[in-house]
Motif scaffolding. Structure first.
Motif, PDB file in Angstrom:
ATOM      1  N   GLY A  27       0.800  -1.220   0.000  1.00 42.78           N
ATOM      2  CA  GLY A  27       0.000   0.000   0.000  1.00 42.78           C
ATOM      3  C   GLY A  27       0.826   1.259   0.000  1.00 42.78           C
ATOM      4  N   ASP A  28       0.149   2.356   0.209  1.00 43.16           N
ATOM      5  CA  ASP A  28       0.807   3.658   0.265  1.00 43.16           C
ATOM      6  C   ASP A  28      -0.064   4.603   1.082  1.00 43.16           C
ATOM      7  N   ILE A  29       0.558   5.616   1.646  1.00 48.47           N
ATOM      8  CA  ILE A  29      -0.148   6.652   2.388  1.00 48.47           C
ATOM      9  C   ILE A  29       0.327   7.990   1.838  1.00 48.47           C
ATOM     10  N   ILE A  30      -0.627   8.812   1.436  1.00 48.84           N
ATOM     11  CA  ILE A  30      -0.336  10.086   0.784  1.00 48.84           C
ATOM     12  C   ILE A  30      -0.781  11.245   1.669  1.00 48.84           C
ATOM     13  N   PHE A  31       0.099  12.223   1.840  1.00 47.23           N
ATOM     14  CA  PHE A  31      -0.252  13.446   2.561  1.00 47.23           C
ATOM     15  C   PHE A  31      -1.260  14.234   1.740  1.00 47.23           C
ATOM     16  N   LYS A  32      -2.358  14.648   2.365  1.00 36.66           N
ATOM     17  CA  LYS A  32      -3.374  15.435   1.676  1.00 36.66           C
ATOM     18  C   LYS A  32      -3.501  16.836   2.250  1.00 36.66           C
ATOM     19  N   GLY A  33      -3.288  16.982   3.568  1.00 32.95           N
ATOM     20  CA  GLY A  33      -3.434  18.313   4.122  1.00 32.95           C
ATOM     21  C   GLY A  33      -3.141  18.374   5.605  1.00 32.95           C
ATOM     22  N   PHE A  34      -3.120  19.614   6.090  1.00 27.91           N
ATOM     23  CA  PHE A  34      -2.911  19.890   7.513  1.00 27.91           C
ATOM     24  C   PHE A  34      -3.745  21.105   7.873  1.00 27.91           C
ATOM     25  N   LYS A  35      -4.551  20.958   8.916  1.00 33.93           N
ATOM     26  CA  LYS A  35      -5.402  22.079   9.335  1.00 33.93           C
ATOM     27  C   LYS A  35      -5.680  21.963  10.829  1.00 33.93           C
ATOM     28  N   GLN A  36      -5.380  23.023  11.556  1.00 30.80           N
ATOM     29  CA  GLN A  36      -5.656  23.131  12.986  1.00 30.80           C
ATOM     30  C   GLN A  36      -5.197  21.906  13.770  1.00 30.80           C
ATOM     31  N   GLY A  37      -3.967  21.473  13.539  1.00 32.27           N
ATOM     32  CA  GLY A  37      -3.381  20.375  14.291  1.00 32.27           C
ATOM     33  C   GLY A  37      -3.694  18.987  13.764  1.00 32.27           C
ATOM     34  N   THR A  38      -4.517  18.884  12.735  1.00 35.85           N
ATOM     35  CA  THR A  38      -4.891  17.589  12.189  1.00 35.85           C
ATOM     36  C   THR A  38      -4.201  17.359  10.850  1.00 35.85           C
ATOM     37  N   VAL A  39      -3.563  16.188  10.718  1.00 32.69           N
ATOM     38  CA  VAL A  39      -2.944  15.776   9.471  1.00 32.69           C
ATOM     39  C   VAL A  39      -3.945  14.871   8.750  1.00 32.69           C
ATOM     40  N   TYR A  40      -4.178  15.163   7.476  1.00 31.16           N
ATOM     41  CA  TYR A  40      -5.113  14.377   6.668  1.00 31.16           C
ATOM     42  C   TYR A  40      -4.320  13.540   5.667  1.00 31.16           C
ATOM     43  N   LEU A  41      -4.582  12.229   5.678  1.00 30.92           N
ATOM     44  CA  LEU A  41      -3.858  11.288   4.844  1.00 30.92           C
ATOM     45  C   LEU A  41      -4.832  10.471   4.011  1.00 30.92           C
ATOM     46  N   HIS A  42      -4.353  10.035   2.859  1.00 33.04           N
ATOM     47  CA  HIS A  42      -5.144   9.159   1.990  1.00 33.04           C
ATOM     48  C   HIS A  42      -4.428   7.821   1.898  1.00 33.04           C
ATOM     49  N   MET A  43      -5.165   6.740   2.191  1.00 38.99           N
ATOM     50  CA  MET A  43      -4.581   5.404   2.168  1.00 38.99           C
ATOM     51  C   MET A  43      -4.930   4.735   0.848  1.00 38.99           C
ATOM     52  N   GLN A  44      -3.941   4.050   0.255  1.00 40.08           N
ATOM     53  CA  GLN A  44      -4.105   3.420  -1.047  1.00 40.08           C
ATOM     54  C   GLN A  44      -3.671   1.958  -0.999  1.00 40.08           C
ATOM     55  N   GLY A  45      -4.063   1.228  -2.041  1.00 38.64           N
ATOM     56  CA  GLY A  45      -3.648  -0.162  -2.171  1.00 38.64           C
ATOM     57  C   GLY A  45      -4.185  -1.013  -1.049  1.00 38.64           C
ATOM     58  N   ALA A  46      -3.342  -1.882  -0.506  1.00 28.27           N
ATOM     59  CA  ALA A  46      -3.769  -2.790   0.551  1.00 28.27           C
ATOM     60  C   ALA A  46      -4.192  -2.039   1.805  1.00 28.27           C
ATOM     61  N   CYS A  47      -3.718  -0.816   1.983  1.00 25.30           N
ATOM     62  CA  CYS A  47      -4.075  -0.030   3.171  1.00 25.30           C
ATOM     63  C   CYS A  47      -5.525   0.436   3.127  1.00 25.30           C
ATOM     64  N   SER A  48      -6.037   0.652   1.936  1.00 29.94           N
ATOM     65  CA  SER A  48      -7.410   1.112   1.780  1.00 29.94           C
ATOM     66  C   SER A  48      -8.360  -0.021   2.135  1.00 29.94           C
ATOM     67  N   GLY A  49      -9.145   0.172   3.163  1.00 26.17           N
ATOM     68  CA  GLY A  49     -10.090  -0.855   3.573  1.00 26.17           C
ATOM     69  C   GLY A  49      -9.504  -1.950   4.443  1.00 26.17           C
ATOM     70  N   CYS A  50      -8.258  -1.813   4.820  1.00 28.14           N
ATOM     71  CA  CYS A  50      -7.603  -2.821   5.650  1.00 28.14           C
ATOM     72  C   CYS A  50      -8.167  -2.768   7.075  1.00 28.14           C
ATOM     73  N   PRO A  51      -8.465  -3.913   7.667  1.00 30.16           N
ATOM     74  CA  PRO A  51      -8.987  -3.916   9.034  1.00 30.16           C
ATOM     75  C   PRO A  51      -8.037  -3.256  10.051  1.00 30.16           C
TER      76      PRO A  51
END
Length: 188
Positions: free
Chosen positions: A137-161
């Motif tokens: 899988g992969d994890i992509i940085f999408k944004g940062f706002k008010q102390g929160t980091v937003y990430l997008h999970m791809q491949g095997a990470c997407s939907g992984c338990p």
């Protein structure tokens, strides 16, 4: 040609290793047959009943399935991968490389947070992404706002338990430790 397979933490995803470069540079995630049109290999894999996602990394292809049994679809996946590489076809269709380059330009953060965002991205690139790539899988940085980091999970990470545990217990703790100002990590 010998293609190895590896299990991933996501039981719906298997990692296929053809023993050669697959997609140098940034990985690509195909979640629909329409998106797969950017790659002849992804198109071929989506024609297999049960395939719901294709993720291509530097030296692997991670394939996600529905509730189908791996024993029924794995041989067809192996055959499609072998046929593609033996044919000499390009991995990406014409113009797909340009679309790939434009895909990462939708980040959001305040200009005043630029320095913090660079540290976050560096930690993700050096400590997180190599580990999740090993799991298909992969994890992509999408944004940062008010102390929160937003990430997008791809491949095997997407939907992984275990993706929530990875985000909260792994990535969030790492970022909070090294980057003052990070309070939370969220998946988008």
């Amino acid at each position: 040609m010998f293609i190895q397979t590896e299990a991933t933490p996501n039981p719906q995803t298997l990692k296929f290793l053809p023993g050669r470069d697959v997609l140098p540079g940034d990985p690509m995630d195909f979640r629909t047959p329409e998106a797969a049109k950017a790659s002849p290999l992804a198109v071929a894999l989506f024609t297999i009943e049960g395939v719901t996602g294709v993720f291509m990394g530097g030296d692997f292809i991670a394939v996600t399935k529905d509730d189908s049994d791996w024993s029924h679809i794995k041989p067809a996946i192996l055959g499609s991968i072998m046929e593609h590489f033996m044919s000499g076809q390009p991995l990406l269709a014409d113009g797909a490389q340009d679309a790939k380059a434009d895909a990462g330009n939708d980040e959001f953060f305040e200009e005043s947070d630029q320095e913090m965002v660079e540290v976050i991205k560096e930690l993700l690139d050096t400590r997180v992404r190599p580990a999740v790539a090993m799991d298909g899988g992969d994890i992509i940085f999408k944004g940062f706002k008010q102390g929160t980091v937003y990430l997008h999970m791809q491949g095997a990470c997407s939907g992984c338990p275990s993706s929530t545990a990875t985000l909260k217990n792994g990535i969030e703790n790492l970022l909070r430790h090294f980057v003052p100002g990070v309070e939370d990590v969220q998946q988008i």
